[in-house]
Design a protein around this motif. Structure first.
Motif, PDB file in Angstrom:
ATOM      1  N   UNK A   1       5.516   0.473   4.396  1.00 50.07           N
ATOM      2  CA  UNK A   1       5.256   0.376   5.825  1.00 50.07           C
ATOM      3  C   UNK A   1       3.731   0.347   5.988  1.00 50.07           C
ATOM      4  N   UNK A   2       3.198  -0.761   6.502  1.00 48.96           N
ATOM      5  CA  UNK A   2       1.738  -0.863   6.643  1.00 48.96           C
ATOM      6  C   UNK A   2       1.302   0.049   7.782  1.00 48.96           C
ATOM      7  N   UNK A   3       0.351   0.963   7.493  1.00 53.36           N
ATOM      8  CA  UNK A   3      -0.023   1.953   8.510  1.00 53.36           C
ATOM      9  C   UNK A   3      -1.461   1.803   8.999  1.00 53.36           C
ATOM     10  N   UNK A   4      -2.287   1.037   8.293  1.00 53.18           N
ATOM     11  CA  UNK A   4      -3.692   0.952   8.668  1.00 53.18           C
ATOM     12  C   UNK A   4      -4.317  -0.297   8.026  1.00 53.18           C
ATOM     13  N   UNK A   5      -5.148  -1.012   8.806  1.00 55.56           N
ATOM     14  CA  UNK A   5      -5.755  -2.248   8.300  1.00 55.56           C
ATOM     15  C   UNK A   5      -7.280  -2.133   8.385  1.00 55.56           C
ATOM     16  N   UNK A   6      -7.947  -2.259   7.254  1.00 51.12           N
ATOM     17  CA  UNK A   6      -9.410  -2.150   7.217  1.00 51.12           C
ATOM     18  C   UNK A   6     -10.095  -3.518   7.181  1.00 51.12           C
ATOM     19  N   UNK A   7      -9.327  -4.560   7.406  1.00 50.52           N
ATOM     20  CA  UNK A   7      -9.860  -5.929   7.427  1.00 50.52           C
ATOM     21  C   UNK A   7     -10.483  -6.319   6.094  1.00 50.52           C
TER      22      UNK A   7
ATOM     23  N   UNK B   1     -12.795  -6.482   3.024  1.00 55.47           N
ATOM     24  CA  UNK B   1     -13.648  -5.511   2.306  1.00 55.47           C
ATOM     25  C   UNK B   1     -14.089  -6.093   0.966  1.00 55.47           C
ATOM     26  N   UNK B   2     -15.333  -5.777   0.554  1.00 50.84           N
ATOM     27  CA  UNK B   2     -15.778  -6.169  -0.800  1.00 50.84           C
ATOM     28  C   UNK B   2     -15.419  -5.066  -1.808  1.00 50.84           C
ATOM     29  N   UNK B   3     -15.856  -5.177  -3.047  1.00 49.93           N
ATOM     30  CA  UNK B   3     -15.612  -4.125  -4.047  1.00 49.93           C
ATOM     31  C   UNK B   3     -16.467  -2.897  -3.691  1.00 49.93           C
ATOM     32  N   UNK B   4     -15.870  -1.715  -3.746  1.00 53.78           N
ATOM     33  CA  UNK B   4     -16.580  -0.480  -3.376  1.00 53.78           C
ATOM     34  C   UNK B   4     -17.842  -0.254  -4.188  1.00 53.78           C
TER      35      UNK B   4
ATOM     36  N   UNK C   1     -17.022 -11.303  -3.711  1.00 60.01           N
ATOM     37  CA  UNK C   1     -15.559 -11.224  -3.650  1.00 60.01           C
ATOM     38  C   UNK C   1     -15.127 -10.335  -2.470  1.00 60.01           C
ATOM     39  N   UNK C   2     -14.188 -10.805  -1.697  1.00 62.10           N
ATOM     40  CA  UNK C   2     -13.619 -10.002  -0.601  1.00 62.10           C
ATOM     41  C   UNK C   2     -12.094 -10.017  -0.686  1.00 62.10           C
ATOM     42  N   UNK C   3     -11.467  -8.984  -0.167  1.00 64.56           N
ATOM     43  CA  UNK C   3     -10.007  -8.976  -0.044  1.00 64.56           C
ATOM     44  C   UNK C   3      -9.652  -8.250   1.245  1.00 64.56           C
ATOM     45  N   UNK C   4      -8.424  -8.380   1.657  1.00 65.25           N
ATOM     46  CA  UNK C   4      -8.001  -7.729   2.886  1.00 65.25           C
ATOM     47  C   UNK C   4      -7.453  -6.343   2.534  1.00 65.25           C
ATOM     48  N   UNK C   5      -8.124  -5.289   3.015  1.00 64.56           N
ATOM     49  CA  UNK C   5      -7.713  -3.937   2.613  1.00 64.56           C
ATOM     50  C   UNK C   5      -6.795  -3.299   3.665  1.00 64.56           C
ATOM     51  N   UNK C   6      -5.550  -3.117   3.259  1.00 64.75           N
ATOM     52  CA  UNK C   6      -4.563  -2.462   4.131  1.00 64.75           C
ATOM     53  C   UNK C   6      -3.952  -1.314   3.348  1.00 64.75           C
TER      54      UNK C   6
ATOM     55  N   UNK D   1      -2.712  -4.364  -1.306  1.00 61.95           N
ATOM     56  CA  UNK D   1      -3.226  -5.198  -2.411  1.00 61.95           C
ATOM     57  C   UNK D   1      -4.446  -4.511  -3.002  1.00 61.95           C
ATOM     58  N   UNK D   2      -4.670  -4.757  -4.280  1.00 66.77           N
ATOM     59  CA  UNK D   2      -5.848  -4.168  -4.933  1.00 66.77           C
ATOM     60  C   UNK D   2      -6.483  -5.212  -5.847  1.00 66.77           C
TER      61      UNK D   2
END
Ligand code: SAH
Ligand code: TMP
Length: 412
Positions: A17-23, A25-28, A41-46, A60-61
């Motif tokens: 269940x997706x609870x939060x979307x951080x839009x 994000x690049x690598x930490x 590199x960017x990905x969608x962090x949820x 996704x990671x």
């Protein structure tokens, strides 16, 4: 480069269940040079919650190889506080009923050897497993036997063949990094001797929710554990959660002790904490949806405060280019037009730019020579250590901003 599990739990394979979307994000830890900006590199962090395993996780990671490599920018020993913490961790293990002088001790993700050195220097049979070659090299150079590999069930088989079974299996801030956690748990089960224990600690979900410390969520942290989810995870392999010890590190962590079923009696604190987690709602997706709303409010407040200070002509810099600050800065949209620079003690980061927001990273000396009016404390979990180190900045009128547990100026 992305490791998608098709929106399914990595433990149960149930739909998350997706609870939060951080839009976006690049690598930490993806500190970069100017010429790399265009290829970043960017990905969608949820984040999603599994109602069955109670595991909160990234949907996704990025792949582990993209994050842990020969240029890994995190060196455990940079924090004096963490040095002391791991000295105490070692003492706790060495004085526990689980340890004997003949014990074989393994540490997962030993990094530069901050914990394992307390075992190697006493001649205890040990092995470090650290895939990031640059930090593994540092560990080896200081006399700690370390192999540079990703741990999984297959590696566990190889270790048993070459070195034998482990009596103590330790990890700190590593287990929550590993997407194929089922394979890790199977590996631990095989690797541990009959009376062997796994003792590991990770940032604690209960604290993240209480403090709205959403910056614990970034690419490397694929999971945020609770006692509920750990009990479930190890229970799947017939292993028991026998002890829990809350820690203050990383803004609130939990140390878990796991053993083969029936090997030891469970400490009473385990059931106490499991009960508290249910009271806190860590077993329900709804709790994390509310958390998501608080995250949004916190981000809006931080951005407003910074824009307001900027409009008053104040100079603002960040302090400590932490991996977790990547989430905050990118989610709030705080870039180089708002933070002039970020000061950090890690030479590998200095001269580079922050992931996504491309804020220049400078040395601590630069901070002392070019102090801002306001410093955004990006390593809020090291507040005491940093405010103590930088007493002169405060004495000279410098102000510290934090966003945890709520957005405020600390020393106004
Ligand atoms: N234990 C240290 C380092 C934590 S950072 C501390 O608490 O300070 C996480 C570490 O885990 C990194 O050094 C990373 O290279 C390592 N790591 C990531 N995936 C791993 C895996 N599958 N097996 C072993 N180590 C891993
Ligand atoms: P982390 O939050 O990802 O663990 O990273 C900690 C970062 O903070 C690391 O880059 C070093 C930096 N740091 C300082 O610059 N000064 C300090 O006093 C401390 C404790 C950390």
């Amino acid at each position: 480069m992305i490791q998608s599990n098709e929106g399914r739990c990595r433990v149960t394979d149930e739909k998350l269940e997706v609870v939060c979307d951080f839009n976006k994000q690049p690598l930490g830890n993806g500190f970069l040079e100017k010429q790399e900006f265009n290829n970043e590199y960017y990905y969608n962090m949820k984040i999603g919650f599994c109602n069955k395993s109670k595991m909160l996780q990234l949907v996704d990671q990025p792949s582990p190889e993209a994050m842990f490599h020969g240029n890994y920018a995190f060196f455990s020993s940079t924090s004096n506080y963490m040095q002391k913490h791991f000295e105490k961790f070692a003492k706790d293990v060495l004085s526990s009923k689980y340890f004997k002088s003949s014990s074989f001790v393994i540490e997962l993700g030993c990094n530069d050897g901050i914990l394992l050195k307390h075992f190697s220097k006493s001649g205890i049979k040990h092995l470090g497993i650290e895939p990031s070659e640059n930090v593994a090299k540092l560990a080896n150079e200081s006399g700690i036997d370390t192999i540079s590999e990703f741990f999984d069930e297959k590696l566990a088989d190889e270790i048993i063949n070459k070195y034998g079974h482990a009596d103590i299996f330790m990890a700190a801030n590593v287990m929550c990094h590993i997407p194929d956690i089922r394979s890790v748990v199977r590996g631990i089960k095989k690797l541990l001797s009959q009376q062997g224990v796994a003792i590991f600690e990770d940032p604690y979900l209960g604290d993240v929710v209480t403090k709205t410390s959403y910056d614990q969520i970034y690419d490397e942290h694929v999971f945020l554990f609770s006692a509920l989810s750990i009990e479930y995870l190890f229970g799947l392999e017939g292993m028991d959660l026998i002890n829990l010890e809350p820690q203050i590190t990383h803004g609130g962590s939990m140390r878990y002790t796991i053993a083969h079923k029936g090997a030891y009696v469970r400490e009473p604190i385990v059931d106490e904490i499991l009960g508290l987690e249910i009271k806190q709602g860590l077993d329900r997706a709804e709790t994390f949806k509310h958390f998501g709303q608080r995250v949004h409010e916190s981000a809006v407040k931080l951005k407003e405060m910074i824009l307001d200070l900027k409009s008053k002509g104040k100079k603002i810099a960040g302090y400590a280019a932490t991996s977790k600050s990547t989430t905050v800065l990118n989610y709030c949209g705080i870039d180089g037009s708002l933070l002039e620079y970020i000061a950090d003690s890690t030479p590998l980061k200095q001269g580079k730019f922050s992931p996504g927001m491309h804020i220049p990273i400078k040395s601590i000396q630069y901070f002392n020579e070019n102090p801002p009016d306001y410093a955004l404390l990006l390593a809020w979990n090291h507040q005491a250590e940093i405010l103590d180190k930088e007493r002169e900045f405060s004495v000279n009128g410098g102000r510290w901003i934090t966003h945890v547990p709520y957005v405020r100026v600390i020393n106004d």
